[in-house]
Design an enzyme around this catalytic site. Sequence first.
Site: not given
Length: 516
Positions: A269, A342, A391
Amino acid sequence: MTFSRQTRVLLALGSGIALALSFPNYNLPLLAWISIGMLVLASIGAPPREAPLYGFLHAFVFYPICLPWIATVMRQYGNVDPWLSAGILSLFGIAGGIIWSTFSMSLAFVARRRGIALACVLAPFFWVTLEFARTHLPYIGFPWNLTGYAASNSLALLQLTPITGIWGLSFLIAAYGSFLAYAVLVRKPQVWKNVFVVSVALLVIAIGGSYLVPSAPAHRVAHLIQTNFPQSEQYPSDWMEIHAGELDQLAQISIDAAKKAPGLIVWPEVPAPFSLQDPSFASRMARIAKESGSEFLVGVVDWQKNVDWQKNGNGNAKNQWSAYNSAVLLDASGRRTYSYNKIHLVPFGEYVPLREWLTFAGRLTADISDFTPGIEYALGHADRPFGTFICYEAIFPNEIRRFAANGAELLINISNDGWFGRSAAPAQHLMMSRVRAVESRRWMLRDTNNGYTVSVDPYGRIVAHLPTDIRGELEAPYDFRSDITPYVRFGDWLCWLSVIASIFILALAIARPNPL
């Protein structure tokens, strides 16, 4: 058996402390198996006015002990005053306390109306119901360290999750604790004998059963690059020039690794101002893909032009561009072939929910990024389909299973845990993301900025890992797998069953109290 108010307070506090100590970095998972039983003991028989207090006390001590890193992150990276950060952490305890006060209140109510046995039956169903509710709270749903993760260190018990998701382990721990509490309350020798038999059976399964879990052969290799850039709140405009040497080093590590053993290259990320809209960075990434002859997945901030942008009264662009926290795949020619934006952003980290209402928290909201959430569980293709999650998304089981449901045969988790430092958070994050692999029966490649970078097999074994806080490459074995688990197919069925069972038991207690 009746307890004094002081004893009930101690049981409730002890319950929250014991459950918190079950997780990293305390690593005392056996305490989870008695923690809920302690809260059941505190709740059953409590007067109606006192009963909510015990669930509140449980959560009020659980969150600060288990999640102290929240305050640390806010102080270090949010410029939040220490007192304010401690206050915000306390709000987690208060919010959790409000939720779990309904647990102790409901158990006390059912015990009073229908007896101890039915209250103890209610406990595991209502526990899972409340964890499910905690996951789906608007804006602030935060299923970090669900109870079931305390049992995930047992490879054998972990194999329940492809059927039930993590919820099955939460139910198992809560049911055992409730059974233990029932034995304490009724004080019958036969019940204690049954507790002994169940305890021995669980130990045999948890320890001995792990040797029976099959292994998963790996026929492919990926190259997970741990970039190890220091975390920073802000980046100067010449960051790329300052760190050009380090980027060259990472590029060479990536290229050399793929030439030695051809395979997918993965960067974590976005750990720095990485954007493919930056021509120099885009050129560097394309060079890695071309010279390695491999496909290359990299975390970036992806700026995308809005389709429906408008102009203001002066004719200037208004809201023309949106920033996404993304993973982008380049093929061996350097061409962009896939991106995943995301979907589940971090509240107060990647966006501020209800920002217009939180004017009192100006210092907190001013420095926080405003990413736009993605909308599609998109799949990439590196020979076979894979799904990427980024994440924080790793803690949401029902969301990650959708990748496998859509046809992903491999899971890739990219993360930047540099925000957490060397607190308990990175180990807790790994613990949770590892379960996502088992729920879907997929290999999972987990690439982070500074650790933990690992390869996890479909049964939950960490088969390769890289030391933390170093810059380097992990040659990560993996394979593709296409079978569909019951959890992938049916989702949170156990949660909904728990909701229905909880409503039924509570309705029964309301409608048909035991005669005096």
